[in-house]
Design an enzyme around this catalytic site. Structure first.
Site, PDB file in Angstrom:
ATOM      1  N   GLY A  80       0.815  -1.217   0.000  1.00 49.64           N
ATOM      2  CA  GLY A  80       0.000   0.000   0.000  1.00 49.64           C
ATOM      3  C   GLY A  80       0.846   1.263   0.000  1.00 49.64           C
ATOM      4  O   GLY A  80       2.080   1.218   0.047  1.00 49.64           O
ATOM      5  N   SER A 108      -5.643   6.848  12.339  1.00 50.50           N
ATOM      6  CA  SER A 108      -6.027   7.920  11.419  1.00 50.50           C
ATOM      7  C   SER A 108      -6.532   9.103  12.240  1.00 50.50           C
ATOM      8  O   SER A 108      -7.100   8.924  13.327  1.00 50.50           O
ATOM      9  CB  SER A 108      -7.144   7.415  10.517  1.00 50.50           C
ATOM     10  OG  SER A 108      -7.808   8.495   9.902  1.00 50.50           O
ATOM     11  N   SER A 109      -6.367  10.301  11.697  1.00 51.44           N
ATOM     12  CA  SER A 109      -6.845  11.491  12.423  1.00 51.44           C
ATOM     13  C   SER A 109      -8.369  11.514  12.537  1.00 51.44           C
ATOM     14  O   SER A 109      -8.909  12.292  13.327  1.00 51.44           O
ATOM     15  CB  SER A 109      -6.353  12.766  11.737  1.00 51.44           C
ATOM     16  OG  SER A 109      -6.807  12.806  10.402  1.00 51.44           O
ATOM     17  N   CYS A 110      -9.073  10.647  11.790  1.00 53.30           N
ATOM     18  CA  CYS A 110     -10.542  10.646  11.893  1.00 53.30           C
ATOM     19  C   CYS A 110     -11.028   9.980  13.181  1.00 53.30           C
ATOM     20  O   CYS A 110     -12.227   9.935  13.438  1.00 53.30           O
ATOM     21  CB  CYS A 110     -11.176  10.012  10.671  1.00 53.30           C
ATOM     22  SG  CYS A 110     -10.919   8.253  10.566  1.00 53.30           S
ATOM     23  N   TYR A 170     -15.107   3.431  10.141  1.00 50.28           N
ATOM     24  CA  TYR A 170     -13.643   3.314  10.049  1.00 50.28           C
ATOM     25  C   TYR A 170     -12.988   3.848  11.329  1.00 50.28           C
ATOM     26  O   TYR A 170     -12.068   3.228  11.880  1.00 50.28           O
ATOM     27  CB  TYR A 170     -13.176   4.109   8.834  1.00 50.28           C
ATOM     28  CG  TYR A 170     -11.694   4.146   8.596  1.00 50.28           C
ATOM     29  CD1 TYR A 170     -11.026   3.043   8.074  1.00 50.28           C
ATOM     30  CD2 TYR A 170     -10.947   5.293   8.866  1.00 50.28           C
ATOM     31  CE1 TYR A 170      -9.652   3.088   7.833  1.00 50.28           C
ATOM     32  CE2 TYR A 170      -9.584   5.342   8.628  1.00 50.28           C
ATOM     33  CZ  TYR A 170      -8.947   4.235   8.110  1.00 50.28           C
ATOM     34  OH  TYR A 170      -7.590   4.277   7.879  1.00 50.28           O
ATOM     35  N   LYS A 189     -10.495   1.986  14.115  1.00 53.54           N
ATOM     36  CA  LYS A 189      -9.171   2.490  14.477  1.00 53.54           C
ATOM     37  C   LYS A 189      -9.081   2.810  15.976  1.00 53.54           C
ATOM     38  O   LYS A 189      -8.040   2.599  16.604  1.00 53.54           O
ATOM     39  CB  LYS A 189      -8.831   3.726  13.637  1.00 53.54           C
ATOM     40  CG  LYS A 189      -8.581   3.398  12.155  1.00 53.54           C
ATOM     41  CD  LYS A 189      -7.332   2.556  12.002  1.00 53.54           C
ATOM     42  CE  LYS A 189      -6.941   2.308  10.571  1.00 53.54           C
ATOM     43  NZ  LYS A 189      -5.747   1.446  10.448  1.00 53.54           N
ATOM     44  N   HIS A 191      -8.884   9.275  -1.927  1.00 59.37           N
ATOM     45  CA  HIS A 191      -8.857  10.506  -1.140  1.00 59.37           C
ATOM     46  C   HIS A 191      -8.755  11.718  -2.074  1.00 59.37           C
ATOM     47  O   HIS A 191      -8.479  11.577  -3.262  1.00 59.37           O
ATOM     48  CB  HIS A 191      -7.674  10.475  -0.163  1.00 59.37           C
ATOM     49  CG  HIS A 191      -7.830   9.459   0.928  1.00 59.37           C
ATOM     50  ND1 HIS A 191      -7.190   8.248   0.904  1.00 59.37           N
ATOM     51  CD2 HIS A 191      -8.577   9.476   2.052  1.00 59.37           C
ATOM     52  CE1 HIS A 191      -7.535   7.558   1.984  1.00 59.37           C
ATOM     53  NE2 HIS A 191      -8.375   8.272   2.696  1.00 59.37           N
TER      54      HIS A 191
HETATM   55  O1  GFB Z   1      -9.745  13.036   1.167  1.00 58.15           O
HETATM   56  P1  GFB Z   1     -11.130  12.880   1.598  1.00 58.15           P
HETATM   57  O2  GFB Z   1     -11.941  11.862   0.873  1.00 58.15           O
HETATM   58  O3  GFB Z   1     -11.054  12.580   3.132  1.00 58.15           O
HETATM   59  O4  GFB Z   1     -11.914  14.276   1.411  1.00 58.15           O
HETATM   60  P2  GFB Z   1     -11.609  13.038   4.548  1.00 58.15           P
HETATM   61  C1  GFB Z   1     -11.428  15.469   1.941  1.00 58.15           C
HETATM   62  C2  GFB Z   1     -12.284  16.636   1.503  1.00 58.15           C
HETATM   63  O5  GFB Z   1     -12.078  16.859   0.098  1.00 58.15           O
HETATM   64  C3  GFB Z   1     -13.787  16.471   1.698  1.00 58.15           C
HETATM   65  C4  GFB Z   1     -13.325  17.018  -0.548  1.00 58.15           C
HETATM   66  O6  GFB Z   1     -14.342  17.702   2.121  1.00 58.15           O
HETATM   67  C5  GFB Z   1     -14.281  16.151   0.280  1.00 58.15           C
HETATM   68  O7  GFB Z   1     -15.626  16.508   0.048  1.00 58.15           O
HETATM   69  N1  GFB Z   1     -13.210  16.608  -1.962  1.00 58.15           N
HETATM   70  C6  GFB Z   1     -13.323  17.432  -3.031  1.00 58.15           C
HETATM   71  C7  GFB Z   1     -12.992  15.364  -2.436  1.00 58.15           C
HETATM   72  N2  GFB Z   1     -13.223  16.754  -4.169  1.00 58.15           N
HETATM   73  C8  GFB Z   1     -13.005  15.459  -3.836  1.00 58.15           C
HETATM   74  C9  GFB Z   1     -12.806  14.267  -4.614  1.00 58.15           C
HETATM   75  O8  GFB Z   1     -12.821  14.252  -5.826  1.00 58.15           O
HETATM   76  N3  GFB Z   1     -12.579  13.117  -3.901  1.00 58.15           N
HETATM   77  C10 GFB Z   1     -12.568  13.089  -2.540  1.00 58.15           C
HETATM   78  N4  GFB Z   1     -12.314  11.932  -1.911  1.00 58.15           N
HETATM   79  N5  GFB Z   1     -12.775  14.195  -1.787  1.00 58.15           N
HETATM   80  C11 GFB Z   1     -11.287  10.502   4.909  1.00 58.15           C
HETATM   81  C12 GFB Z   1     -12.012   9.458   5.703  1.00 58.15           C
HETATM   82  O9  GFB Z   1     -11.920  11.671   5.228  1.00 58.15           O
HETATM   83  O10 GFB Z   1      -9.954  10.699   5.298  1.00 58.15           O
HETATM   84  C13 GFB Z   1     -11.196   8.299   6.063  1.00 58.15           C
HETATM   85  O11 GFB Z   1     -13.212   9.137   5.057  1.00 58.15           O
HETATM   86  C14 GFB Z   1      -9.764   8.619   6.424  1.00 58.15           C
HETATM   87  O12 GFB Z   1     -11.820   7.662   7.113  1.00 58.15           O
HETATM   88  C15 GFB Z   1      -9.148   9.633   5.513  1.00 58.15           C
HETATM   89  O13 GFB Z   1      -9.704   9.082   7.731  1.00 58.15           O
HETATM   90  C16 GFB Z   1      -7.793  10.132   5.975  1.00 58.15           C
HETATM   91  O14 GFB Z   1     -10.483  13.745   5.220  1.00 58.15           O
HETATM   92  O15 GFB Z   1     -12.888  13.783   4.509  1.00 58.15           O
END
Ligand code: GFB
Length: 325
Positions: A21, A115-117, A144, A148, A187
């Protein structure tokens, strides 16, 4: 203050779980760079870590002195929101199986990556480790996060009940070479690199980004995270988890502008506010990590540029392995 530790023996056998990974492969690179001579990686194609017996058999046959647990089912906000059952069950199984096997193999040092979540949705900013279990979680990734949190509690319990010198680290959002660049499951950072790059290739004038653009996130390059993990194994031995971050964050709108510039996209950015924003802000307090003598080294603009280069060279051309990983 952190308890001083003897540094790890560079000839000890180190097992990296989740070695294919984003994080695990960076940890392998770092172990090699630091002169470790006996390193074993295991990953899901090699042994099913959700299978207790298979995990026990493999780890007791390797008999590592050190385990770095970077194995997990991970994904971005949409994947977490859509599949909470798998994010809860698989992560609970993987970590429980690994801990059970590591205990059976008498593993002295283990680093569990969370994870910070795990911290409440509305935590004080920057978020200290003491915020754990002080309030409700963000709903899009609560399954998730609970898995954790169970991992943190398990590490603490093995320490208390069996005297194991195991530790937990909580990284902020990670990015870098080897990430998953899936359009919807990944992400934000890899998703945006892919989307902006595809827009440049197709000549599109507009790129749609999820949410309102106002949430703030902190990003650590995976090579910095790998370095911090080994630093903690050399210098940290405490039941409390330790945050791993860079000490600064930015809005998703600013991140989108940064990625657009790195990719060379000059068109319009619009926002799909039907998509969830998730946690409003996640900036980790890294004073505990800094007290061990560690500092991040890779700035976000530099890290984004090198990750874009890696993506273009490795995944994007010519016929798109872009959803691999
Ligand atoms: O990276 P992300 O999916 O993680 O999203 P989280 C971060 C922010 O980016 C959110 C916005 O506010 C999303 O709405 N965003 C904008 C997008 N465009 C996009 C896109 O195209 N894809 C994605 N993915 N986001 C995750 C957790 O949370 O972070 C996990 O779900 C884990 O559990 C990880 O902890 C580190 O920070 O919101």
């Amino acid at each position: 203050m952190p308890t001083p530790q003897p540094a790890l023996d560079r000839s000890a056998t180190v097992l990296v779980a989740g070695s294919s990974g984003l994080v695990g492969s960076a940890v392998l690179r770092r172990l090699e760079a630091e002169g470790f001579t006996s390193v074993v990686g295991i990953h899901s194609k090699d042994v099913d870590l959700t299978d207790a017996q298979a995990t026990l058999d493999r780890i007791t046959s390797i008999r590592p002195a050190v385990v770095i647990d970077a194995a997990a089912r991970v994904g971005g906000i949409a994947a977490n929101d859509a599949e909470p059952v798998e994010f809860l069950n698989d992560n609970l199984r993987i970590q429980t199986n690994l801990f059970t096997a590591a205990h059976a193999a008498d593993v002295d040092r283990l680093l569990f990556l969370g994870s910070s979540c795990i911290y409440p949705k509305h935590s004080p900013q920057p978020i200290p480790e003491s915020a754990l279990l002080t309030g409700p979680l963000e709903e899009t990734n609560d399954a998730y996060a609970i898995a954790k949190i169970a991992g943190v509690l398990a590490v603490r319990s093995y320490r208390r009940q069996y005297g194991r010198r195991w530790i937990s680290a909580m990284p902020t959002n990670v990015y870098g070479p080897g990430d998953t660049f899936h359009p919807t499951r990944s992400h934000v950072l890899p998703a945006l690199i892919r989307r902006f790059h595809e827009a440049v290739r197709s000549g599109a004038e507009e790129v749609v980004v999820w949410g309102s653009g106002t949430p703030r996130r902190e990003f650590i390059h995976v090579d910095d995270l790998a370095a911090a993990c080994l630093h903690l194994l050399d210098h940290y031995d405490d039941p409390s988890p330790v945050n791993i971050g860079v000490g600064e964050d930015l809005s998703i709108a600013d991140l989108a502008a940064l990625v657009a510039e790195a990719v060379g996209f000059t068109g319009r950015i619009t926002w799909d506010t039907a998509r969830p924003d998730g946690t409003p802000r996640k900036l980790l307090d890294i004073s505990r990590l800094r007290a061990t003598g560690w500092e991040p080294g890779i700035g976000l603009p530099e890290g984004v540029r090198s990750t874009v280069r890696w993506y273009v060279d490795t995944l994007a051309e010519p016929c798109g392995r872009a959803d691999a990983g």
